[in-house]
Design a protein around this motif. Sequence first.
Motif, short mmCIF file in Angstrom:
data_model
loop_
_atom_site.label_atom_id
_atom_site.label_comp_id
_atom_site.label_asym_id
_atom_site.label_seq_id
_atom_site.Cartn_x
_atom_site.Cartn_y
_atom_site.Cartn_z
N VAL A 102 0.85 -1.25 0.21
CA VAL A 102 0.09 0.19 0.07
C VAL A 102 0.98 1.30 0.12
O VAL A 102 1.77 1.38 0.87
CB VAL A 102 -0.93 -0.16 1.10
CG1 VAL A 102 -1.83 1.38 1.14
CG2 VAL A 102 -1.99 -1.22 1.53
N LEU A 103 0.93 2.00 -1.02
CA LEU A 103 1.85 3.26 -1.07
C LEU A 103 0.69 4.41 -1.03
O LEU A 103 -0.14 4.78 -1.45
CB LEU A 103 2.23 3.28 -2.47
CG LEU A 103 2.78 4.55 -2.79
CD1 LEU A 103 4.13 5.09 -1.97
CD2 LEU A 103 3.27 4.72 -4.32
N VAL A 104 1.38 5.13 0.32
CA VAL A 104 0.56 6.39 0.74
C VAL A 104 1.31 7.44 0.33
O VAL A 104 2.46 7.71 0.51
CB VAL A 104 0.29 6.26 2.18
CG1 VAL A 104 -0.28 7.53 2.63
CG2 VAL A 104 -0.35 4.87 2.79
N LEU A 105 0.79 8.35 -0.49
CA LEU A 105 1.40 9.26 -1.23
C LEU A 105 0.71 10.45 -1.23
O LEU A 105 -0.70 10.51 -1.60
CB LEU A 105 1.87 8.85 -2.83
CG LEU A 105 2.22 9.68 -3.51
CD1 LEU A 105 3.71 10.16 -3.17
CD2 LEU A 105 2.63 9.19 -5.16
N HIS B 294 -0.02 11.94 -7.26
CA HIS B 294 -0.76 10.58 -7.70
C HIS B 294 -0.15 10.44 -9.35
O HIS B 294 0.23 9.36 -9.88
CB HIS B 294 -2.15 10.35 -7.59
CG HIS B 294 -2.13 9.95 -6.01
ND1 HIS B 294 -3.34 9.37 -5.50
CD2 HIS B 294 -1.42 10.03 -5.04
CE1 HIS B 294 -3.30 9.06 -4.32
NE2 HIS B 294 -2.10 9.46 -3.86
N GLN B 295 -0.69 11.42 -10.28
CA GLN B 295 -0.46 11.47 -11.47
C GLN B 295 1.01 11.27 -11.83
O GLN B 295 1.47 10.54 -12.76
CB GLN B 295 -1.10 12.63 -12.36
CG GLN B 295 -1.09 12.51 -13.66
CD GLN B 295 -1.74 11.23 -14.16
OE1 GLN B 295 -2.70 10.67 -13.87
NE2 GLN B 295 -1.15 10.60 -15.51
N CYS C 204 5.92 5.49 -13.26
CA CYS C 204 5.80 4.04 -13.47
C CYS C 204 5.79 3.74 -15.11
O CYS C 204 6.43 2.45 -15.17
CB CYS C 204 4.54 3.33 -12.65
SG CYS C 204 4.71 3.47 -10.92
N ALA C 205 5.24 4.38 -15.82
CA ALA C 205 5.25 4.00 -17.14
C ALA C 205 6.54 4.11 -17.78
O ALA C 205 6.90 3.42 -18.67
CB ALA C 205 4.02 4.86 -17.88
N GLU C 206 7.26 5.26 -17.36
CA GLU C 206 8.52 5.97 -17.84
C GLU C 206 9.58 4.69 -17.75
O GLU C 206 10.27 4.35 -18.38
CB GLU C 206 9.04 7.18 -17.29
CG GLU C 206 10.05 7.49 -17.91
CD GLU C 206 10.61 8.90 -17.26
OE1 GLU C 206 11.75 9.26 -17.78
OE2 GLU C 206 9.87 9.52 -16.78
N LEU D 208 -2.53 2.46 -4.50
CA LEU D 208 -2.18 3.82 -4.17
C LEU D 208 -3.52 4.57 -3.16
O LEU D 208 -4.43 4.46 -3.60
CB LEU D 208 -2.05 4.55 -5.30
CG LEU D 208 -1.59 5.94 -5.57
CD1 LEU D 208 0.04 5.98 -4.87
CD2 LEU D 208 -1.53 6.46 -6.90
N VAL D 209 -2.75 5.07 -2.32
CA VAL D 209 -3.62 5.80 -1.30
C VAL D 209 -3.39 7.24 -0.94
O VAL D 209 -2.09 7.58 -1.11
CB VAL D 209 -3.64 4.97 0.00
CG1 VAL D 209 -4.44 5.56 1.34
CG2 VAL D 209 -4.00 3.41 -0.04
#
Length: 226
Positions: A53-56, A61-62, A68-70, A79-80
């Motif tokens: 669980v990633l709290v950001l 977020h975007q 992640c795509a790059e 994603l939280v």
Amino acid sequence: MPGVKYYAIIVAGGSGSRMHADVPKQFMLLNGRPVLMHTIEAFHSSASAPEIVLVLNEAFHQYWKELCAEYTFSIPHQLVKGGEQRFHSVQNGLEDITEPAIVAIHDAVRPCISLQIIDSAYKQAEETGNAVVAVKSRDSIRQGTKTGTVSLNRDEIYLIQTPQVFKIEILNKAYGQEYRSEFTDDAAVVESSGVKILLIEGDTRNLKITYPEDILVAQTYLRSKK
């Protein structure tokens, strides 16, 4: 323990102010990839293999999705949205864990955590309720007082790291409290709810990236692990 799942809440709320950087330190490049990716990969690669669980901070977020795509980063994680303080971010991360679980809470900017420490911490927490990673101080310690300073016994001083691992019911009770400024880590929150904190040996290489020179040290540590 049958039916108990492992989770890792990665708390990534840093602003990067002390790094004099344009982006928060969890996004800075370390050996060619953002720091945060190394941290997540460590938990994913451990024998414990927790759900992550990633709290950001919601504002990033975007940006994280674009990273992640790059970097073709495909390790599954939830994603939280982060909270006002670290305390509130952990609260948010706990909300969706509704089953029996052992939960590790870890700083996003400690990418050099060893797989052995991760697995040992989960094992101890499952057996005893909690495991907080710490190292003994190697330096002499003095405490400030109203009249000056006093020397402390460094053999009795521990420097607290993460992960800090707990049974979910312990965390739910502890994080049901009102926030207080002295809640600087999860151990402090849990201890204030009446639970005795149990330490587990950490590693000086499990550094928290705070200043620019820490990136250089972390690069060396990660290369030596490979």
